[in-house]
Enzyme design. Structure first.
Site, PDB file in Angstrom:
ATOM      1  N   CYS A 287     -19.362   3.799  -5.677  1.00 49.33           N
ATOM      2  CA  CYS A 287     -20.590   4.427  -5.181  1.00 49.33           C
ATOM      3  C   CYS A 287     -21.395   5.084  -6.301  1.00 49.33           C
ATOM      4  CB  CYS A 287     -20.312   5.435  -4.075  1.00 49.33           C
ATOM      5  SG  CYS A 287     -21.852   5.841  -3.223  1.00 49.33           S
TER       6      CYS A 287
ATOM      7  N   ASP B 208     -13.460  -2.608  -5.177  1.00 56.58           N
ATOM      8  CA  ASP B 208     -13.790  -1.915  -6.426  1.00 56.58           C
ATOM      9  C   ASP B 208     -13.133  -2.519  -7.662  1.00 56.58           C
ATOM     10  OD1 ASP B 208     -15.158  -0.173  -4.778  1.00 56.58           O
ATOM     11  OD2 ASP B 208     -13.716   1.468  -4.961  1.00 56.58           O
TER      12      ASP B 208
ATOM     13  N   LYS C 202     -20.170  -0.863  -6.542  1.00 62.02           N
ATOM     14  CA  LYS C 202     -18.847  -0.867  -5.907  1.00 62.02           C
ATOM     15  C   LYS C 202     -18.885   0.081  -4.710  1.00 62.02           C
ATOM     16  CE  LYS C 202     -16.529  -1.751 -10.312  1.00 62.02           C
ATOM     17  NZ  LYS C 202     -16.126  -3.136 -10.054  1.00 62.02           N
ATOM     18  N   THR C 203     -18.993  -0.495  -3.509  1.00 64.72           N
ATOM     19  CA  THR C 203     -19.090   0.333  -2.294  1.00 64.72           C
ATOM     20  C   THR C 203     -18.325  -0.319  -1.144  1.00 64.72           C
ATOM     21  OG1 THR C 203     -21.028  -0.828  -1.425  1.00 64.72           O
ATOM     22  CG2 THR C 203     -21.462   1.043  -2.879  1.00 64.72           C
TER      23      THR C 203
ATOM     24  N   ALA D  31     -19.773  -0.777   1.644  1.00 68.34           N
ATOM     25  CA  ALA D  31     -20.772  -1.692   2.211  1.00 68.34           C
ATOM     26  C   ALA D  31     -20.668  -3.064   1.565  1.00 68.34           C
ATOM     27  CB  ALA D  31     -22.163  -1.106   1.998  1.00 68.34           C
TER      28      ALA D  31
ATOM     29  N   CYS E 170     -26.185   1.764  -0.711  1.00 66.58           N
ATOM     30  CA  CYS E 170     -25.822   3.124  -1.067  1.00 66.58           C
ATOM     31  C   CYS E 170     -26.680   4.071  -0.234  1.00 66.58           C
ATOM     32  CB  CYS E 170     -26.075   3.318  -2.567  1.00 66.58           C
ATOM     33  SG  CYS E 170     -25.386   4.837  -3.172  1.00 66.58           S
TER      34      CYS E 170
ATOM     35  N   GLN F 288     -13.777   7.512   2.394  1.00 70.00           N
ATOM     36  CA  GLN F 288     -14.276   8.239   1.227  1.00 70.00           C
ATOM     37  C   GLN F 288     -15.778   8.568   1.277  1.00 70.00           C
ATOM     38  OE1 GLN F 288     -12.696   6.297  -2.441  1.00 70.00           O
ATOM     39  NE2 GLN F 288     -11.329   5.195  -1.063  1.00 70.00           N
TER      40      GLN F 288
ATOM     41  N   GLU G 295       0.870  -1.195   0.000  1.00 76.02           N
ATOM     42  CA  GLU G 295       0.000   0.000   0.000  1.00 76.02           C
ATOM     43  C   GLU G 295       0.897   1.232   0.000  1.00 76.02           C
ATOM     44  OE1 GLU G 295      -3.428   1.143   0.047  1.00 76.02           O
ATOM     45  OE2 GLU G 295      -2.223   2.978  -0.032  1.00 76.02           O
TER      46      GLU G 295
HETATM   47  C1  LIG Z   1     -17.430  10.449  -3.073  1.00 71.17           C
HETATM   48  C2  LIG Z   1     -17.543   9.009  -2.655  1.00 71.17           C
HETATM   49  C3  LIG Z   1     -18.637   8.617  -1.901  1.00 71.17           C
HETATM   50  C4  LIG Z   1     -18.758   7.285  -1.524  1.00 71.17           C
HETATM   51  N1  LIG Z   1     -19.838   6.944  -0.747  1.00 71.17           N
HETATM   52  C5  LIG Z   1     -19.949   5.678  -0.282  1.00 71.17           C
HETATM   53  C6  LIG Z   1     -20.987   5.327   0.616  1.00 71.17           C
HETATM   54  O1  LIG Z   1     -21.809   6.169   1.008  1.00 71.17           O
HETATM   55  N2  LIG Z   1     -21.058   4.049   1.053  1.00 71.17           N
HETATM   56  C7  LIG Z   1     -20.148   3.108   0.671  1.00 71.17           C
HETATM   57  O2  LIG Z   1     -20.245   1.974   1.128  1.00 71.17           O
HETATM   58  N3  LIG Z   1     -19.149   3.406  -0.192  1.00 71.17           N
HETATM   59  C8  LIG Z   1     -19.021   4.655  -0.665  1.00 71.17           C
HETATM   60  N4  LIG Z   1     -17.977   5.002  -1.498  1.00 71.17           N
HETATM   61  C9  LIG Z   1     -17.157   3.918  -2.103  1.00 71.17           C
HETATM   62  C10 LIG Z   1     -16.112   3.322  -1.196  1.00 71.17           C
HETATM   63  O3  LIG Z   1     -15.262   4.318  -0.672  1.00 71.17           O
HETATM   64  C11 LIG Z   1     -15.293   2.314  -2.008  1.00 71.17           C
HETATM   65  O4  LIG Z   1     -16.164   1.434  -2.690  1.00 71.17           O
HETATM   66  C12 LIG Z   1     -14.374   1.487  -1.122  1.00 71.17           C
HETATM   67  O5  LIG Z   1     -13.424   2.343  -0.529  1.00 71.17           O
HETATM   68  C13 LIG Z   1     -13.708   0.373  -1.933  1.00 71.17           C
HETATM   69  O6  LIG Z   1     -12.676  -0.235  -1.214  1.00 71.17           O
HETATM   70  P1  LIG Z   1     -11.344  -0.732  -1.964  1.00 71.17           P
HETATM   71  O7  LIG Z   1     -10.469  -1.252  -0.903  1.00 71.17           O
HETATM   72  O8  LIG Z   1     -11.698  -1.571  -3.115  1.00 71.17           O
HETATM   73  O9  LIG Z   1     -10.723   0.608  -2.557  1.00 71.17           O
HETATM   74  P2  LIG Z   1     -10.061   1.790  -1.733  1.00 71.17           P
HETATM   75  O10 LIG Z   1     -10.679   1.917  -0.396  1.00 71.17           O
HETATM   76  O11 LIG Z   1     -10.077   2.972  -2.629  1.00 71.17           O
HETATM   77  O12 LIG Z   1      -8.578   1.307  -1.498  1.00 71.17           O
HETATM   78  C14 LIG Z   1      -7.677   1.022  -2.529  1.00 71.17           C
HETATM   79  C15 LIG Z   1      -6.272   1.144  -1.960  1.00 71.17           C
HETATM   80  O13 LIG Z   1      -5.344   0.604  -2.901  1.00 71.17           O
HETATM   81  C16 LIG Z   1      -4.218   1.462  -2.939  1.00 71.17           C
HETATM   82  N5  LIG Z   1      -3.572   1.291  -4.245  1.00 71.17           N
HETATM   83  C17 LIG Z   1      -3.838   1.901  -5.413  1.00 71.17           C
HETATM   84  N6  LIG Z   1      -3.012   1.473  -6.378  1.00 71.17           N
HETATM   85  C18 LIG Z   1      -2.202   0.547  -5.791  1.00 71.17           C
HETATM   86  C19 LIG Z   1      -1.142  -0.251  -6.268  1.00 71.17           C
HETATM   87  N7  LIG Z   1      -0.722  -0.190  -7.539  1.00 71.17           N
HETATM   88  N8  LIG Z   1      -0.525  -1.082  -5.406  1.00 71.17           N
HETATM   89  C20 LIG Z   1      -0.934  -1.156  -4.110  1.00 71.17           C
HETATM   90  N9  LIG Z   1      -1.934  -0.401  -3.610  1.00 71.17           N
HETATM   91  C21 LIG Z   1      -2.569   0.423  -4.443  1.00 71.17           C
HETATM   92  C22 LIG Z   1      -4.779   2.856  -2.706  1.00 71.17           C
HETATM   93  O14 LIG Z   1      -3.781   3.727  -2.207  1.00 71.17           O
HETATM   94  C23 LIG Z   1      -5.878   2.588  -1.702  1.00 71.17           C
HETATM   95  O15 LIG Z   1      -5.438   2.714  -0.370  1.00 71.17           O
HETATM   96  C24 LIG Z   1     -17.786   6.334  -1.884  1.00 71.17           C
HETATM   97  C25 LIG Z   1     -16.667   6.737  -2.619  1.00 71.17           C
HETATM   98  C26 LIG Z   1     -16.544   8.064  -2.992  1.00 71.17           C
HETATM   99  C27 LIG Z   1     -15.316   8.496  -3.758  1.00 71.17           C
END
Ligand SMILES: Cc1cc2nc3c(=O)[nH]c(=O)nc-3n(C[C@H](O)[C@H](O)[C@H](O)COP(=O)(O)OP(=O)(O)OC[C@H]3O[C@@H](n4cnc5c(N)ncnc54)[C@H](O)[C@@H]3O)c2cc1C
Length: 420
Positions: free
Chosen positions: A179, A318, A326-327, A329, A361, A61, A53
Site C-alpha cells: 500500500c 506482495d 502492492k495491495t 485490491a 489505493c 491490514q 501459514e
Molecule cells: C497500514 C496498511 C494499510 C494498507 N491499506 C490497504 C488498502 O487500503 N487497500 C489495499 O488493497 N491494501 C492495503 N494494504 C496492503 C494489503 O494488506 C496487502 O497488499 C495484502 O495483504 C497482500 O496480501 P498477501 O497475501 O500478499 O500478504 P499478506 O496478506 O500479508 O499475507 C502473507 C501471509 O504469509 C504468511 N507468511 C509469512 N512468512 C511466511 C512463510 N515463511 N511461510 C508461510 N507463510 C508465511 C504471513 O503470516 C501472512 O499471513 C495495507 C497494508 C498496510 C500494512
C-alpha cells in the site's frame, strides 16, 4: 497423507521426527492472497491442497489506517485464521523455509518436507525494521510508531492524543512497500485530527520521503498536492530514513539526490515510520527470486503470474515482482488469473488469462474524506477508474464509507470466501 520418513532418505530426513507430505497444490502463505486463492480453487473443485501459514490470526491490514485514527478498535481487524482456511484444505501451521523447485519440495522451519505438483507462492512482504538504525528498539515508545503493525497502529492513536504540538514527522522508504499510499494516509488523518483538536497551527507536519513526488499517477498527485497545501504539510523528497535517535528525538535521513550521501537531521516530537520492505528472506536467497535482485521478489510473468523458469509455480500478492502497487485490491484481480492459469497448466494447456496490473489505493485524506486511486500497468501506472457515474478523481465522503464499511465486508465475507 502424512508419512514419517526413516533416516537416510534425504538430507532433510536426517531429522528423525521429519514428516513427509504431498499435495497436488501447495500454497505458501494464508494471508489475503493465499486464502483468496485457496477459496477460489476449492470452488473450482480442487480437493488436494495444503496451505503453509504460521499465524493463528488473519489480519485485515487496510483497516490499520483507521485504527490509527481512532475510528475503529484494533480487534476489529483480526479474526481466527481457522475460520478462513477452506474446509478440506490441509493447514500446515508453520513457516516455509526452503523451496526446491527442481524436486518440487518445500521444507518448513519445523522440519516438514512437503511435496507438490503445483506451487503458489504468497507469503507477503517483509518489514525490514532493522535497516533503520535504532528504530526497532524504540518502536511503540518515545512517540515513535508505525501503522504497519497490528500492535503499533493503536499506539499511533495513543501518541497523537498525547501530542501537544511541535514537529510531527512521517516517513516513506525508497523500496516498494505494501500500500504505497499508506504513509500518506497516516499523515493526512493525523493532520486532520490535529486540526480538529486545534493544534495543527502549532505543529509542523513534515513528510520525509525517499520518493521524488507524492504519487506517480498524475490524476492522484494533483489531488494530493491540494491536500498537502490544505494541512500546510512540508514534503521533503529524496530522503531515506537511516537512523532514529530516541533520546535526542532526532530522525537522520540520507539524501538520495546527493552523490556524497550527506545526511540531514530532523528533530521530531512525533514520528510515524514506514520501514523499508523486501521479499521474505527465504525467497530472497532462493531459486524463485529474480536473479540478482537484492529485494528478492518472485520472478513471475507480469501478466500470467506464472514463474518464468518453473511453469508449475505461480506467485501473487506482495511477494511477486509486479510493476504495480502492492495491495489487497491488486490481489483480488490477480487471484482469478492465477486460478484460471493454474487450472490450464494442470490440464496441459498454455496459460491464457492476463492480469493488467490493476491496483487501487483508497487514499484517506481526512475524516470522512477519501480519494479512490485506481490504476493499471503503465509508466507511470495509468489512471483506471472502475466505479461508474461518480467522479473518483475527487475526495469523497461516499468513498470514505466504502472503506469504513463496504470494503471490510467485501473482504471477510466475499473475497476470502472466493466469491469476488
Ligand atoms: C497500514 C496498511 C494499510 C494498507 N491499506 C490497504 C488498502 O487500503 N487497500 C489495499 O488493497 N491494501 C492495503 N494494504 C496492503 C494489503 O494488506 C496487502 O497488499 C495484502 O495483504 C497482500 O496480501 P498477501 O497475501 O500478499 O500478504 P499478506 O496478506 O500479508 O499475507 C502473507 C501471509 O504469509 C504468511 N507468511 C509469512 N512468512 C511466511 C512463510 N515463511 N511461510 C508461510 N507463510 C508465511 C504471513 O503470516 C501472512 O499471513 C495495507 C497494508 C498496510 C500494512
Amino acid at each position: 497423507m502424512a508419512i514419517t520418513l526413516s533416516h537416510g532418505q534425504s538430507a532433510a530426513s536426517a531429522v528423525s521426527t521429519l514428516k513427509k507430505l504431498h499435495h497436488r497444490i501447495v500454497i505458501i502463505g494464508g494471508g489475503t492472497a493465499g486464502i483468496t486463492l485457496a477459496a477460489r480453487l476449492a470452488r473450482a473443485g480442487q480437493t488436494d491442497m495444503a496451505i503453509i501459514e504460521p499465524s493463528s490470526t488473519h489480519f485485515y491490514q487496510p483497516m490499520w489506517t483507521l485504527v490509527a485514527g481512532g475510528v475503529v478498535g484494533a480487534n476489529t481487524t483480526a479474526r481466527p485464521e481457522e475460520r478462513y482456511v477452506p474446509r478440506n484444505v490441509h493447514w500446515v501451521q508453520d513457516y516455509a523455509q526452503e523451496i526446491d523447485p527442481e524436486n518440487k519440495l518445500v521444507t518448513t522451519r519445523g522440519g516438514s518436507v512437503i511435496g507438490y505438483d503445483f506451487l503458489v507462492v504468497a507469503p507477503g512482504i517483509q518489514l525490514d525494521w532493522h535497516k533503520v538504525e535504532g528504530l526497532a528498539e524504540t518502536l511503540g515508545k518515545n512517540m515513535v510508531t508505525s501503522n504497519y503493525r497490528f500492535d503499533l497502529a493503536p499506539k499511533t492513536w495513543e501518541f497523537l492524543r498525547q501530542f501537544k504540538g511541535g514537529t510531527a514527522l512521517f516517513t516513506a522508504p525508497g523500496t516498494p512497500i505494501k500500500c504505497g499510499g499508506a504513509p500518506q494516509k497516516a499523515m493526512y488523518l493525523s493532520a486532520d485530527y490535529l486540526r480538529r483538536k486545534g493544534i495543527l497551527k502549532d505543529t509542523k507536519v513534515i513528510f520525509g520521503s525517499a520518493g521524488t513526488t507524492l504519487f506517480g499517477t498524475p490524476e492522484v498527485r494533483k489531488v494530493l498536492e491540494g491536500v498537502v497545501a490544505r494541512y500546510g504539510i512540508e514534503p521533503r523528497f529524496y530522503r531515506e530514513l537511516a537512523a532514529v535517535d530516541p533520546v535526542k528525538k532526532e530522525a537522520i535521513f540520507e539524501l538520495k539526490n546527493d552523490p556524497a550521501k550527506s545526511r540531514e537531521t530532523i528533530p521530531f516530537d512525533f514520528l510515524h515510520v514506514v520501514p523499508p520492505q523486501s521479499a521474505p528472506d527465504f525467497l530472497k536467497n532462493g531459486p524463485l527470486a529474480v536473479p540478482g535482485d537484492a529485494l528478492g521478489w518472485v520472478d513471475v510473468d507480469i501478466n500470467t503470474l506464472q514463474h518464468k523458469r518453473y511453469p508449475d509455480v505461480f506467485a501473487l500478492g506482495d511477494c511477486a515482482n509486479l510493476p504495480t502497487a502492492k495491495t489487497g485490491a491488486a490481489v483480488r484481480k490477480q487471484a482469478p488469473v492465477v486460478v484460471q492459469n493454474l487450472l490450464s497448466v494442470m490440464s496441459g494447456k498454455t496459460p491464457q488469462a492476463k492480469y493488467n496490473g490493476y491496483s487501487s489505493c483508497p487514499l484517506v485524506t481526512g475524516y470522512g474524506k477519501l480519494q479512490l486511486a485506481e490504476f493499471i500497468y503503465g509508466t507511470p501506472n495509468e489512471w483506471h477508474p472502475t466505479i461508474p457515474l461518480i467522479d473518483t478523481k475527487k475526495e469523497r465522503y461516499d468513498m470514505w464509507l466504502l472503506k469504513r464499511y463496504g470494503l471490510p465486508f467485501l473482504y471477510w465475507n466475499l473475497m476470502l470466501r472466493g466469491l469476488v
